[in-house]
Design an enzyme around this catalytic site. Structure first.
Site, PDB file in Angstrom:
ATOM      1  N   HIS A 158       0.836  -1.217   0.000  1.00 29.94           N
ATOM      2  CA  HIS A 158       0.000   0.000   0.000  1.00 29.94           C
ATOM      3  C   HIS A 158       0.867   1.264   0.000  1.00 29.94           C
ATOM      4  O   HIS A 158       0.447   2.308   0.497  1.00 29.94           O
ATOM      5  CB  HIS A 158      -0.958   0.043   1.198  1.00 29.94           C
ATOM      6  CG  HIS A 158      -1.709  -1.229   1.418  1.00 29.94           C
ATOM      7  ND1 HIS A 158      -2.975  -1.441   0.922  1.00 29.94           N
ATOM      8  CD2 HIS A 158      -1.359  -2.373   2.045  1.00 29.94           C
ATOM      9  CE1 HIS A 158      -3.381  -2.652   1.260  1.00 29.94           C
ATOM     10  NE2 HIS A 158      -2.417  -3.243   1.931  1.00 29.94           N
ATOM     11  N   SER A 279      15.185  21.386 -16.717  1.00 33.49           N
ATOM     12  CA  SER A 279      13.962  22.141 -16.955  1.00 33.49           C
ATOM     13  C   SER A 279      14.338  23.453 -17.630  1.00 33.49           C
ATOM     14  O   SER A 279      15.418  23.998 -17.386  1.00 33.49           O
ATOM     15  CB  SER A 279      13.271  22.403 -15.615  1.00 33.49           C
ATOM     16  OG  SER A 279      12.513  23.584 -15.689  1.00 33.49           O
ATOM     17  N   LYS A 285      16.394  21.696 -11.596  1.00 35.31           N
ATOM     18  CA  LYS A 285      15.677  20.455 -11.891  1.00 35.31           C
ATOM     19  C   LYS A 285      16.528  19.405 -12.603  1.00 35.31           C
ATOM     20  O   LYS A 285      17.336  19.714 -13.463  1.00 35.31           O
ATOM     21  CB  LYS A 285      14.455  20.753 -12.785  1.00 35.31           C
ATOM     22  CG  LYS A 285      13.269  21.360 -12.064  1.00 35.31           C
ATOM     23  CD  LYS A 285      12.711  20.487 -10.943  1.00 35.31           C
ATOM     24  CE  LYS A 285      11.873  19.354 -11.430  1.00 35.31           C
ATOM     25  NZ  LYS A 285      10.559  19.744 -11.889  1.00 35.31           N
ATOM     26  N   GLU A 292       9.698   8.339 -17.265  1.00 34.76           N
ATOM     27  CA  GLU A 292       8.341   8.843 -17.528  1.00 34.76           C
ATOM     28  C   GLU A 292       7.884   8.458 -18.933  1.00 34.76           C
ATOM     29  O   GLU A 292       6.720   8.110 -19.155  1.00 34.76           O
ATOM     30  CB  GLU A 292       8.315  10.359 -17.366  1.00 34.76           C
ATOM     31  CG  GLU A 292       8.516  10.784 -15.926  1.00 34.76           C
ATOM     32  CD  GLU A 292       8.755  12.279 -15.810  1.00 34.76           C
ATOM     33  OE1 GLU A 292       7.798  13.012 -15.571  1.00 34.76           O
ATOM     34  OE2 GLU A 292       9.912  12.711 -15.985  1.00 34.76           O
TER      35      GLU A 292
END
Ligand code: ARG
Length: 459
Positions: A158, A279, A285, A292
């Protein structure tokens, strides 16, 4: 010849719109190699069955090899008017060796068995390439697994801290998923090991051909026993699409965890700079784009499976032009899968693992609670349900003190049932290695798991 190779019964020319709409050349030119090999196998069989002369076979093979060179050196002119790769190659063959001989290649064959054969050959080859790439991926996971047998980390259920495991044990879970993916591919390969070539349009042929011979030349184990099934079947493509969909289920889960574990909240791992992006606005970043993208591509991969299932659904036998829609999604899934596995593997090779941060995380979430309950069952003969409750009280006390149960001082003060024997339970490494069941997280069990994978890679 008039309009096209099939235009004998037509008096008018095809509409330009039809030519564009009907053509699949842009997509199926990918199959040029399989088409040439299929044609050579077919012609060789025809000669063997005395349907072609030796000089005709020689001319056909020479012409087809010349076409192969033309395509590979980009000299071949792909013309959409030829409809598909099969017609384009056959037309060029007649240009090169003359229609008298070139026109004989299609004896005892139809485009229906031709396209099924070419496509199946491509799917089979891709299947083997994917197996190879998955093996490479497993090898990389094994490098990490061997190095991190005692690198402690929390496991999650979980997404809440569960029990102590090692990074090795964790990463091996993925290695076994990829092992099953290879086995799944192998079984799809076996099902696709039957050649459709020689089935012709759907009913076979009146020539005394030998389909088993062309099948063997193309490295098929056997022939499809029923010609109508042979030209209608696209199960082999569906199987590969499904196999790839499952691979992406696995890679997307791994990528999701790489994203999570590399975030500042976890900091369990760092992805190498060479596989991260920046970024355009935030200078600090470092983004896990590869992970992804693989996660995101899973949508298209599932879509390709659903798309072909839907195309094939309720199609009457035998060949229908609907089936020309079978290739684009398959080619896309294969390319996407190969590209993704290659980059995932390269990225994993450069993964940095932060042992200290993982260990720090082990001190949160009372990971040793189950170990304490097991201790009460083992040493104090307490029923597990009761032990669960007693340890639950201990957890509540730890929460009250704002510490992890592994940091509680003098357990016996809280509950005298925990004598000094209990104190060695509150040790992470002890917990890891106390697991006795097969397939568990202990170092001994992990070593066995590594052995299973290494044996598999050798086989
Ligand atoms: N381009 C077609 C395909 O990919 C080849 C088969 C055509 N057969 C036919 N009977 N029109 O499916």
């Amino acid at each position: 010849m008039k309009n096209s190779m099939w235009s004998g019964r037509f008096s008018g020319a095809s509409d330009e719109l039809l030519k564009q709409f009907n053509a699949s050349l842009d997509i199926d030119k990918t199959l040029y190699k399989q088409d040439i090999e299929g044609s050579i196998a077919h012609a060789t069989m025809l000669e063997n069955c005395k349907i072609l002369q030796k000089n005709e076979l020689d001319a056909i093979i020479k012409g087809l090899r010349e076409i192969e060179k033309e395509i590979e050196s980009k000299r071949f002119v792909f013309d959409i008017k030829d409809e598909d790769i099969h017609m384009a190659i056959e037309k060029r063959l007649s240009e090169l060796i003359g229609f008298e001989i070139g026109g004989k290649l299609h004896t005892a064959r139809s485009r229906n068995d031709q396209v099924a054969t070419d496509f199946k050959l491509f799917v089979r080859q891709s299947n083997q390439e994917l197996q190879f790439l998955l093996k490479e991926l497993i090898k990389t996971l094994l490098i990490h697994a061997k190095e991190h047998k005692t690198t402690l980390m929390p496991s999650f259920t979980h997404l809440q801290h569960a029990q102590i495991v090692s990074f090795s044990f964790y990463i091996l879970a993925y290695a076994f998923m990829f092992l099953r993916d290879i086995k799944r591919l192998k079984s799809s390969f076996d099902l696709a090991d039957f050649s459709p070539l020689g089935s012709c349009a759907c009913a076979g042929t009146s020539y005394a051909t030998n389909s088993l011979m062309s099948a063997k030349i193309l490295n098929f184990k056997d022939i499809m026993p029923n010609a109508m099934d042979a030209v209608s079947d696209r199960d082999f493509a569906l199987d590969l699409l499904y196999d790839i969909a499952v691979i992406f289920t696995h890679t997307s889960r791994l990528c999701e965890e790489l994203i999570l574990f590399s975030s500042s909240e976890f900091s369990f791992i760092t992805l190498s700079d060479s596989f991260s992006t920046g970024s355009s606005i935030m200078p600090q970043k470092k983004n896990p784009d590869v992970c992804e993208l693989i996660r995101g591509k899973t949508g298209r991969i599932y879509g390709n499976l659903i798309s072909l299932l839907t195309t094939m659904k309720a199609l009457p036998l035998a060949y229908n032009k609907d089936m020309q829609e079978d290739k684009e999604g398959v080619f896309d899934s294969i390319k996407t899968a190969k590209d993704s596995l290659i980059i995932l593997n390269a990225m994993l090779k450069e993964l940095t693992i932060h042992k200290e941060n993982m260990l720090k995380a082990c001190k949160k979430g009372h990971l040793l609670a189950t170990d304490l309950a097991d201790f009460l069952v083992r040493e104090k003969n307490i029923p597990f349900r009761k032990a669960h409750f007693i340890v639950g009280e201990l957890v509540a006390e730890a929460e009250k003190q704002g510490v992890d149960i592994s940091e509680l001082k003098d357990l016996s003060k809280i509950n005298p049932i925990f004598d000094e024997k209990a104190s060695h339970i509150l040790d992470f490494e002890f917990s890891l290695n106390s697991k006795k069941s097969q397939g568990s997280s202990s170092v001994q069990s992990v070593e066995k798991q590594i052995e299973i994978l290494e044996d598999f890679l050798k086989s």
